[in-house]
Design an enzyme around this catalytic site. Structure first.
Site, mmCIF file in Angstrom:
data_model
loop_
_atom_site.group_PDB
_atom_site.id
_atom_site.type_symbol
_atom_site.label_atom_id
_atom_site.label_comp_id
_atom_site.label_asym_id
_atom_site.label_seq_id
_atom_site.Cartn_x
_atom_site.Cartn_y
_atom_site.Cartn_z
ATOM 1 N N THR A 166 -26.385 -9.540 30.790
ATOM 2 C CA THR A 166 -25.608 -10.741 30.459
ATOM 3 C C THR A 166 -25.544 -10.905 28.934
ATOM 4 O O THR A 166 -26.328 -10.307 28.206
ATOM 5 C CB THR A 166 -26.224 -12.004 31.114
ATOM 6 N N LYS A 197 -30.710 -8.837 23.980
ATOM 7 C CA LYS A 197 -31.682 -9.073 22.897
ATOM 8 C C LYS A 197 -32.370 -10.430 22.994
ATOM 9 O O LYS A 197 -33.436 -10.629 22.438
ATOM 10 C CB LYS A 197 -30.955 -8.986 21.539
ATOM 11 N N GLU A 211 -34.182 -0.135 25.635
ATOM 12 C CA GLU A 211 -33.659 0.757 24.592
ATOM 13 C C GLU A 211 -32.347 0.244 23.998
ATOM 14 O O GLU A 211 -32.112 0.328 22.806
ATOM 15 C CB GLU A 211 -33.453 2.158 25.199
ATOM 16 N N VAL A 248 -31.638 -2.157 20.590
ATOM 17 C CA VAL A 248 -31.644 -1.734 19.183
ATOM 18 C C VAL A 248 -30.883 -0.417 19.067
ATOM 19 O O VAL A 248 -31.197 0.544 19.780
ATOM 20 C CB VAL A 248 -33.099 -1.535 18.673
ATOM 21 N N GLY A 296 -14.982 -4.458 20.794
ATOM 22 C CA GLY A 296 -16.182 -4.690 21.614
ATOM 23 C C GLY A 296 -17.486 -4.503 20.868
ATOM 24 O O GLY A 296 -18.547 -4.381 21.477
ATOM 25 N N LYS A 326 -32.997 -7.630 16.213
ATOM 26 C CA LYS A 326 -33.325 -6.210 16.402
ATOM 27 C C LYS A 326 -34.553 -5.811 15.590
ATOM 28 O O LYS A 326 -35.425 -5.080 16.059
ATOM 29 C CB LYS A 326 -32.125 -5.349 16.017
ATOM 30 N N GLY A 362 -20.864 -0.610 21.232
ATOM 31 C CA GLY A 362 -19.771 -0.001 22.002
ATOM 32 C C GLY A 362 -20.163 0.121 23.466
ATOM 33 O O GLY A 362 -21.327 0.278 23.799
#
Ligand code: HSE
Length: 349
Positions: A104, A133, A157, A160, A214, A232, A329
């Protein structure tokens, strides 16, 4: 002679079927041969999304059909012979998944809805793979401890450098190497905007292009004000370096104050502006910061273009190790989930 390969089915519940969720579905389809060589057979048994619809099916949902419905704006509720669910709570009750894939949109203030989803999945005994995040930057220690106590895996993974492997690299190949400093470019949107502005595009147009492609978050102010990069950096500090920092501990400045003139002046001097994240040892332990820095065009950070990201990991054993690749992306982020699912499969008892 190759030994017998036991194929292990992983029942996946996908929460979030927007840009990232569909990228994950595409990656699952594209990576089927590699997953199968590894003995992993991911099967999506439920998809939960408040906008495109929430469905489950005992035998699994066909990814091509899900993508076709979502891409043509049809509700997933029209999926033939699938049953609708009201949300994740019901999906967890009826679908019996092994792994929750939480995709989400990120909210760096509350972590929701992702944080609630991750907590619910761990409570229900599912491993969690996420690219979100919010939950990981706000509640990493809590979630890691809960997962650890329950013997479950929590993998992230994609939070970041999207699919460019950093967290798994640090966990495996760089384990024991003694990381002294981490620095680099961790926000693709800012790097894209700065590169476009060097070519003469206005800030507003460059941002709008980044949104269209995006790269930017649903709320792009998080990108340009440095909050995404700060999250991050925080995830790296807490999960890789075992720091105990909070988002407000990251000293943060974004790129929105940089003018076209600043950028052209730097260009004429053979330099360029980059939004740099940095974690290093201070007097009281690990310190983290994010801010625009003028770097030489010939430096690794200076030669990055578009949504590329880069991290330099300064280690005692190896000196500097540099990793560069796409930082945003649809497909790149989808790949991060594939890598994490393979890790869940490899590490499962
Ligand atoms: N908005 C993020 C970026 C996406 O531009 O880097 C990947 O986390």
């Amino acid at each position: 002679m190759p030994g017998l390969l036991f194929v292990c089915t992983m029942r996946l519940i996908l929460v979030g079927f927007g840009t990232v969720g569909r990228g994950v579905a595409e990656s699952l389809l594209a990576s089927e041969p590699e997953l199968s060589v590894a003995g992993a057979e991911p099967r999506v048994v439920a998809v939960v999304d408040p906008v495109v619809g929430s469905v489950w099916r005992e035998g699994g949902l066909d990814l091509g059909t899900l993508l076709r419905l979502a891409d043509t704006g049809e509700s997933l509720a029209t999926y033939p012979k699938a049953e609708t669910v009201s949300g994740l709570k019901e999906a967890l009750e009826v679908a019996g998944g092994d792994v929750l894939v939480e995709l989400t949109p990120t909210d760096l203030h509350t972590g929701e809805p992702g944080l609630g989803h991750v907590r619910a999945a761990l409570k229900a005994g599912l491993h969690v793979v996420t690219t979100n995040k919010g939950p990981i930057s706000l509640a990493y220690h809590e979630l890691r401890n809960t997962a650890h106590k329950a013997g479950l895996q929590l993998r992230f993974e994609g939070t970041v450098l999207s699919g460019t492997p950093v967290l798994n690299l640090c966990e495996a190949g760089l384990a024991g190497a003694g990381i002294r400093e981490i620095r680099g470019v961790v926000n693709g949107t800012c790097n894209f905007i700065l590169t476009e502005m060097e070519g003469g595009t206005s800030y507003a147009k460059a941002l709008s292009k980044a949104q269209h492609l995006g790269y930017a978050e649903a709320d792009p102010s998080g990108d340009v004000e440095g909050r995404d990069a700060a999250a991050k950096v925080l995830i790296l500090a807490n999960s890789v370096l075992d720091a105990n920092l909070k988002l407000e501990d990251v000293n943060r400045t974004g790129i929105s104050e940089l003018t076209a003139e600043d950028i052209q002046t730097a260009c004429k001097a053979g330099k360029t502006w980059r939004l740099i994240g940095r974690i290093s040892q201070g007097e009281n332990g690990w310190e983290a910061k994010v801010g625009p820095e003028e770097v030489n065009r010939a430096d690794p950070e200076g030669s990055l273009t578009g949504p590329e990201n880069l991290l330099i990991l300064d280690t005692e054993a190896l000196g500097e190790v540099t990793i560069t690749g796409p930082g945003a992306g649809r497909r790149a982020t989808g790949h991060a989930v594939i890598a994490d699912l393979l890790e869940v499969h490899r590490n499962a008892p």
